[in-house]
Design a protein around this motif. Sequence first.
Motif, PDB file in Angstrom:
ATOM      1  N   LEU A  52      24.248  16.510 -39.791  1.00 15.80           N
ATOM      2  CA  LEU A  52      24.004  15.627 -38.656  1.00 15.80           C
ATOM      3  C   LEU A  52      22.525  15.265 -38.581  1.00 15.80           C
ATOM      4  CD1 LEU A  52      26.071  17.592 -35.974  1.00 15.80           C
ATOM      5  CD2 LEU A  52      26.781  15.534 -37.207  1.00 15.80           C
ATOM      6  N   THR A  53      22.210  14.354 -37.681  1.00 19.07           N
ATOM      7  CA  THR A  53      20.818  14.029 -37.399  1.00 19.07           C
ATOM      8  C   THR A  53      20.489  14.514 -35.990  1.00 19.07           C
ATOM      9  OG1 THR A  53      21.359  11.866 -36.479  1.00 19.07           O
ATOM     10  CG2 THR A  53      20.915  11.963 -38.852  1.00 19.07           C
ATOM     11  N   ALA A  54      19.237  14.429 -35.631  1.00 19.78           N
ATOM     12  CA  ALA A  54      18.804  14.878 -34.303  1.00 19.78           C
ATOM     13  C   ALA A  54      19.385  14.007 -33.192  1.00 19.78           C
ATOM     14  CB  ALA A  54      17.277  14.884 -34.220  1.00 19.78           C
ATOM     15  N   GLU A  55      19.883  12.824 -33.534  1.00 17.14           N
ATOM     16  CA  GLU A  55      20.468  11.927 -32.537  1.00 17.14           C
ATOM     17  C   GLU A  55      21.919  12.282 -32.206  1.00 17.14           C
ATOM     18  OE1 GLU A  55      18.826  10.489 -35.341  1.00 17.14           O
ATOM     19  OE2 GLU A  55      16.982  10.384 -34.168  1.00 17.14           O
ATOM     20  N   ALA A  56      22.483  13.274 -32.877  1.00 17.50           N
ATOM     21  CA  ALA A  56      23.880  13.655 -32.634  1.00 17.50           C
ATOM     22  C   ALA A  56      24.049  14.191 -31.219  1.00 17.50           C
ATOM     23  CB  ALA A  56      24.318  14.711 -33.640  1.00 17.50           C
ATOM     24  N   SER A  57      25.199  13.901 -30.630  1.00  9.94           N
ATOM     25  CA  SER A  57      25.473  14.381 -29.270  1.00  9.94           C
ATOM     26  C   SER A  57      25.817  15.867 -29.299  1.00  9.94           C
ATOM     27  CB  SER A  57      26.631  13.592 -28.665  1.00  9.94           C
ATOM     28  OG  SER A  57      27.830  13.901 -29.339  1.00  9.94           O
ATOM     29  N   ASP A  58      25.815  16.482 -28.114  1.00  9.28           N
ATOM     30  CA  ASP A  58      26.183  17.893 -28.021  1.00  9.28           C
ATOM     31  C   ASP A  58      27.616  18.113 -28.503  1.00  9.28           C
ATOM     32  OD1 ASP A  58      23.719  18.658 -27.059  1.00  9.28           O
ATOM     33  OD2 ASP A  58      24.308  18.544 -24.961  1.00  9.28           O
ATOM     34  N   ALA A  59      28.503  17.188 -28.192  1.00  9.62           N
ATOM     35  CA  ALA A  59      29.896  17.307 -28.612  1.00  9.62           C
ATOM     36  C   ALA A  59      30.013  17.267 -30.134  1.00  9.62           C
ATOM     37  CB  ALA A  59      30.732  16.207 -27.989  1.00  9.62           C
ATOM     38  N   GLU A  60      29.226  16.413 -30.783  1.00  9.71           N
ATOM     39  CA  GLU A  60      29.249  16.339 -32.247  1.00  9.71           C
ATOM     40  C   GLU A  60      28.724  17.626 -32.872  1.00  9.71           C
ATOM     41  OE1 GLU A  60      28.626  11.645 -33.255  1.00  9.71           O
ATOM     42  OE2 GLU A  60      26.883  12.772 -32.518  1.00  9.71           O
ATOM     43  N   VAL A  61      27.671  18.181 -32.287  1.00  3.34           N
ATOM     44  CA  VAL A  61      27.113  19.436 -32.789  1.00  3.34           C
ATOM     45  C   VAL A  61      28.132  20.561 -32.629  1.00  3.34           C
ATOM     46  CG1 VAL A  61      25.319  21.180 -32.443  1.00  3.34           C
ATOM     47  CG2 VAL A  61      24.723  18.747 -32.384  1.00  3.34           C
ATOM     48  N   ASP A  62      28.761  20.639 -31.466  1.00  2.09           N
ATOM     49  CA  ASP A  62      29.758  21.688 -31.227  1.00  2.09           C
ATOM     50  C   ASP A  62      30.939  21.554 -32.181  1.00  2.09           C
ATOM     51  OD1 ASP A  62      28.229  22.764 -29.206  1.00  2.09           O
ATOM     52  OD2 ASP A  62      29.314  21.736 -27.593  1.00  2.09           O
ATOM     53  N   LEU A  63      31.399  20.339 -32.407  1.00  2.00           N
ATOM     54  CA  LEU A  63      32.531  20.115 -33.308  1.00  2.00           C
ATOM     55  C   LEU A  63      32.178  20.510 -34.737  1.00  2.00           C
ATOM     56  CD1 LEU A  63      35.406  18.983 -33.624  1.00  2.00           C
ATOM     57  CD2 LEU A  63      34.357  16.766 -34.099  1.00  2.00           C
ATOM     58  N   ALA A  64      30.990  20.112 -35.188  1.00  2.00           N
ATOM     59  CA  ALA A  64      30.560  20.482 -36.538  1.00  2.00           C
ATOM     60  C   ALA A  64      30.412  21.996 -36.668  1.00  2.00           C
ATOM     61  CB  ALA A  64      29.247  19.785 -36.873  1.00  2.00           C
ATOM     62  N   TYR A  65      29.879  22.645 -35.634  1.00  2.00           N
ATOM     63  CA  TYR A  65      29.736  24.097 -35.647  1.00  2.00           C
ATOM     64  C   TYR A  65      31.097  24.779 -35.761  1.00  2.00           C
ATOM     65  CZ  TYR A  65      29.126  28.837 -33.946  1.00  2.00           C
ATOM     66  OH  TYR A  65      29.178  30.204 -33.821  1.00  2.00           O
ATOM     67  N   ARG A  66      32.038  24.373 -34.916  1.00  2.00           N
ATOM     68  CA  ARG A  66      33.365  25.000 -34.952  1.00  2.00           C
ATOM     69  C   ARG A  66      34.058  24.782 -36.292  1.00  2.00           C
ATOM     70  NH1 ARG A  66      33.553  23.108 -29.589  1.00  2.00           N
ATOM     71  NH2 ARG A  66      34.771  21.296 -30.209  1.00  2.00           N
ATOM     72  N   ARG A  67      33.895  23.586 -36.856  1.00  2.00           N
ATOM     73  CA  ARG A  67      34.521  23.290 -38.139  1.00  2.00           C
ATOM     74  C   ARG A  67      33.955  24.181 -39.246  1.00  2.00           C
ATOM     75  NH1 ARG A  67      32.533  20.189 -41.921  1.00  2.00           N
ATOM     76  NH2 ARG A  67      31.115  19.154 -40.477  1.00  2.00           N
ATOM     77  N   LEU A  68      32.633  24.283 -39.307  1.00  2.00           N
ATOM     78  CA  LEU A  68      32.013  25.068 -40.367  1.00  2.00           C
ATOM     79  C   LEU A  68      32.213  26.566 -40.186  1.00  2.00           C
ATOM     80  CD1 LEU A  68      28.656  23.217 -41.062  1.00  2.00           C
ATOM     81  CD2 LEU A  68      30.623  23.421 -42.562  1.00  2.00           C
ATOM     82  N   ILE A  69      32.100  27.054 -38.951  1.00  2.00           N
ATOM     83  CA  ILE A  69      32.223  28.498 -38.749  1.00  2.00           C
ATOM     84  C   ILE A  69      33.653  28.952 -39.003  1.00  2.00           C
ATOM     85  CG2 ILE A  69      32.696  28.695 -36.276  1.00  2.00           C
ATOM     86  CD1 ILE A  69      30.163  30.774 -38.252  1.00  2.00           C
ATOM     87  N   SER A  70      34.638  28.091 -38.716  1.00  2.00           N
ATOM     88  CA  SER A  70      36.023  28.473 -39.018  1.00  2.00           C
ATOM     89  C   SER A  70      36.258  28.487 -40.524  1.00  2.00           C
ATOM     90  CB  SER A  70      37.007  27.519 -38.336  1.00  2.00           C
ATOM     91  OG  SER A  70      36.956  26.248 -38.921  1.00  2.00           O
ATOM     92  N   GLN A  71      35.512  27.683 -41.247  1.00  2.00           N
ATOM     93  CA  GLN A  71      35.659  27.635 -42.690  1.00  2.00           C
ATOM     94  C   GLN A  71      34.968  28.815 -43.381  1.00  2.00           C
ATOM     95  OE1 GLN A  71      34.208  23.970 -44.285  1.00  2.00           O
ATOM     96  NE2 GLN A  71      34.604  24.532 -46.396  1.00  2.00           N
TER      97      GLN A  71
END
Length: 108
Positions: A52-71
């Motif tokens: 992501l970039t620094a312009e990503a929303s909190d929801a995008e950051v949370d979604l990316a985090y959940r996706r990667l940590i589950s993987q």
Amino acid sequence: MTRWYGKFFGLIAGWLLLRHPAGGLLGLLIGHAFDADWLKSTRENPYRVFGLTAEASDAEVDLAYRRLISQYHPDKLAGVAPELQRQAEVKASEINTAYDRIKIKRKG
């Protein structure tokens, strides 16, 4: 806002150092790498861990985090080779550290 000054100074420096238009193109490419943060480590830019970039929303950051940590969560890889489990632990630690750094930056 995108940065442009790395490209500009890279173009000028490349042309002046190599005294050839190809030098300007090489400098332009290096300047673009600086502008795009290709040369920074993930420690300096925690958003790179999530793609992501620094312009990503909190929801995008949370979604990316959940996706990667589950993987990459080590508990999901129970019963696999010890080397793969160690790699998953390192990656999960990197993901958690990046997520924490983003949350701290956004609070302050």
